[in-house]
Design a protein around this motif. Sequence first.
Motif, PDB file in Angstrom:
ATOM      1  N   SER A  22       0.840  -1.199   0.000  1.00  0.00           N
ATOM      2  CA  SER A  22       0.000   0.000   0.000  1.00  0.00           C
ATOM      3  C   SER A  22       0.872   1.245   0.000  1.00  0.00           C
ATOM      4  O   SER A  22       1.997   1.231   0.477  1.00  0.00           O
ATOM      5  CB  SER A  22      -0.882   0.021   1.247  1.00  0.00           C
ATOM      6  OG  SER A  22      -1.752  -1.072   1.257  1.00  0.00           O
ATOM      7  N   ASP A  23       0.316   2.311  -0.500  1.00  0.00           N
ATOM      8  CA  ASP A  23       0.994   3.602  -0.443  1.00  0.00           C
ATOM      9  C   ASP A  23       0.598   4.305   0.850  1.00  0.00           C
ATOM     10  O   ASP A  23      -0.515   4.142   1.341  1.00  0.00           O
ATOM     11  CB  ASP A  23       0.605   4.475  -1.634  1.00  0.00           C
ATOM     12  CG  ASP A  23       1.197   3.966  -2.938  1.00  0.00           C
ATOM     13  OD1 ASP A  23       2.152   3.178  -2.890  1.00  0.00           O
ATOM     14  OD2 ASP A  23       0.706   4.380  -3.999  1.00  0.00           O
ATOM     15  N   TYR A  24       1.518   5.082   1.399  1.00  0.00           N
ATOM     16  CA  TYR A  24       1.267   5.863   2.607  1.00  0.00           C
ATOM     17  C   TYR A  24       1.512   7.328   2.300  1.00  0.00           C
ATOM     18  O   TYR A  24       2.393   7.664   1.512  1.00  0.00           O
ATOM     19  CB  TYR A  24       2.184   5.415   3.753  1.00  0.00           C
ATOM     20  CG  TYR A  24       1.716   4.156   4.433  1.00  0.00           C
ATOM     21  CD1 TYR A  24       1.108   4.213   5.681  1.00  0.00           C
ATOM     22  CD2 TYR A  24       1.860   2.914   3.838  1.00  0.00           C
ATOM     23  CE1 TYR A  24       0.661   3.069   6.314  1.00  0.00           C
ATOM     24  CE2 TYR A  24       1.414   1.760   4.454  1.00  0.00           C
ATOM     25  CZ  TYR A  24       0.816   1.845   5.699  1.00  0.00           C
ATOM     26  OH  TYR A  24       0.364   0.715   6.314  1.00  0.00           O
ATOM     27  N   HIS A  37       5.843   4.358  -1.185  1.00  0.00           N
ATOM     28  CA  HIS A  37       5.362   3.072  -1.686  1.00  0.00           C
ATOM     29  C   HIS A  37       5.706   2.023  -0.629  1.00  0.00           C
ATOM     30  O   HIS A  37       6.871   1.757  -0.370  1.00  0.00           O
ATOM     31  CB  HIS A  37       6.022   2.725  -3.016  1.00  0.00           C
ATOM     32  CG  HIS A  37       5.523   1.447  -3.602  1.00  0.00           C
ATOM     33  ND1 HIS A  37       4.252   1.313  -4.082  1.00  0.00           N
ATOM     34  CD2 HIS A  37       6.116   0.250  -3.747  1.00  0.00           C
ATOM     35  CE1 HIS A  37       4.083   0.080  -4.513  1.00  0.00           C
ATOM     36  NE2 HIS A  37       5.209  -0.582  -4.320  1.00  0.00           N
ATOM     37  N   GLY A  38       4.694   1.504   0.015  1.00  0.00           N
ATOM     38  CA  GLY A  38       4.912   0.579   1.122  1.00  0.00           C
ATOM     39  C   GLY A  38       4.959   1.347   2.428  1.00  0.00           C
ATOM     40  O   GLY A  38       5.050   2.578   2.449  1.00  0.00           O
ATOM     41  N   LYS A  39       4.896   0.616   3.521  1.00  0.00           N
ATOM     42  CA  LYS A  39       4.866   1.242   4.841  1.00  0.00           C
ATOM     43  C   LYS A  39       6.260   1.734   5.236  1.00  0.00           C
ATOM     44  O   LYS A  39       7.230   0.980   5.172  1.00  0.00           O
ATOM     45  CB  LYS A  39       4.356   0.251   5.878  1.00  0.00           C
ATOM     46  CG  LYS A  39       4.131   0.864   7.233  1.00  0.00           C
ATOM     47  CD  LYS A  39       3.453  -0.101   8.174  1.00  0.00           C
ATOM     48  CE  LYS A  39       3.169   0.599   9.497  1.00  0.00           C
ATOM     49  NZ  LYS A  39       2.452  -0.287  10.409  1.00  0.00           N
ATOM     50  N   GLU A  68       1.838  13.540  10.500  1.00  0.00           N
ATOM     51  CA  GLU A  68       0.752  12.602  10.263  1.00  0.00           C
ATOM     52  C   GLU A  68       1.188  11.574   9.228  1.00  0.00           C
ATOM     53  O   GLU A  68       1.913  11.885   8.285  1.00  0.00           O
ATOM     54  CB  GLU A  68      -0.483  13.350   9.753  1.00  0.00           C
ATOM     55  CG  GLU A  68      -1.696  12.489   9.565  1.00  0.00           C
ATOM     56  CD  GLU A  68      -2.898  13.286   9.077  1.00  0.00           C
ATOM     57  OE1 GLU A  68      -4.005  12.811   9.299  1.00  0.00           O
ATOM     58  OE2 GLU A  68      -2.716  14.363   8.483  1.00  0.00           O
ATOM     59  N   MET A  69       0.724  10.326   9.406  1.00  0.00           N
ATOM     60  CA  MET A  69       1.000   9.276   8.448  1.00  0.00           C
ATOM     61  C   MET A  69      -0.265   8.435   8.305  1.00  0.00           C
ATOM     62  O   MET A  69      -0.764   7.897   9.289  1.00  0.00           O
ATOM     63  CB  MET A  69       2.162   8.386   8.922  1.00  0.00           C
ATOM     64  CG  MET A  69       2.549   7.319   7.936  1.00  0.00           C
ATOM     65  SD  MET A  69       3.818   6.160   8.524  1.00  0.00           S
ATOM     66  CE  MET A  69       4.994   7.173   9.310  1.00  0.00           C
ATOM     67  N   VAL A  70      -0.796   8.343   7.086  1.00  0.00           N
ATOM     68  CA  VAL A  70      -2.009   7.556   6.849  1.00  0.00           C
ATOM     69  C   VAL A  70      -1.819   6.667   5.636  1.00  0.00           C
ATOM     70  O   VAL A  70      -1.095   7.013   4.704  1.00  0.00           O
ATOM     71  CB  VAL A  70      -3.251   8.458   6.651  1.00  0.00           C
ATOM     72  CG1 VAL A  70      -3.610   9.205   7.909  1.00  0.00           C
ATOM     73  CG2 VAL A  70      -3.056   9.415   5.505  1.00  0.00           C
ATOM     74  N   GLU A  71      -2.495   5.526   5.669  1.00  0.00           N
ATOM     75  CA  GLU A  71      -2.467   4.616   4.526  1.00  0.00           C
ATOM     76  C   GLU A  71      -3.387   5.154   3.444  1.00  0.00           C
ATOM     77  O   GLU A  71      -4.500   5.573   3.729  1.00  0.00           O
ATOM     78  CB  GLU A  71      -2.905   3.225   4.957  1.00  0.00           C
ATOM     79  CG  GLU A  71      -2.747   2.177   3.900  1.00  0.00           C
ATOM     80  CD  GLU A  71      -3.058   0.781   4.392  1.00  0.00           C
ATOM     81  OE1 GLU A  71      -2.936  -0.149   3.590  1.00  0.00           O
ATOM     82  OE2 GLU A  71      -3.421   0.637   5.567  1.00  0.00           O
ATOM     83  N   LYS A  72      -2.908   5.172   2.237  1.00  0.00           N
ATOM     84  CA  LYS A  72      -3.675   5.712   1.111  1.00  0.00           C
ATOM     85  C   LYS A  72      -4.698   4.725   0.624  1.00  0.00           C
ATOM     86  O   LYS A  72      -4.518   3.574   0.565  1.00  0.00           O
ATOM     87  CB  LYS A  72      -2.718   6.090  -0.016  1.00  0.00           C
ATOM     88  CG  LYS A  72      -3.324   6.820  -1.160  1.00  0.00           C
ATOM     89  CD  LYS A  72      -2.239   7.241  -2.112  1.00  0.00           C
ATOM     90  CE  LYS A  72      -2.823   7.922  -3.315  1.00  0.00           C
ATOM     91  NZ  LYS A  72      -1.819   8.233  -4.294  1.00  0.00           N
TER      92      LYS A  72
END
Length: 72
Positions: A22-24, A37-39, A68-72
């Motif tokens: 997943s993108d973050y 790209h990736g955690k 802040e860090m969120v999963e896209k």
Amino acid sequence: MKKLTMILSSLVLAFGLSACASDYVMTTNTGQIIISHGKPVLDKETGMTSYVDQDGNEHQIKSDEISEMVEK
């Protein structure tokens, strides 16, 4: 027929594995938006967060600069 089944199975597996990452989206204290790209990975010893950008280049940023860090 066996060869065709093998090729199709390989393609399905390759597409399935590529969809797992997943993108973050990270936002810094200054308002900069970083898409990884990736955690991203936090190194507690150094206080740095490592991430790979969308072009495949590896970067590091101080963890305390990320607001802040969120999963896209």
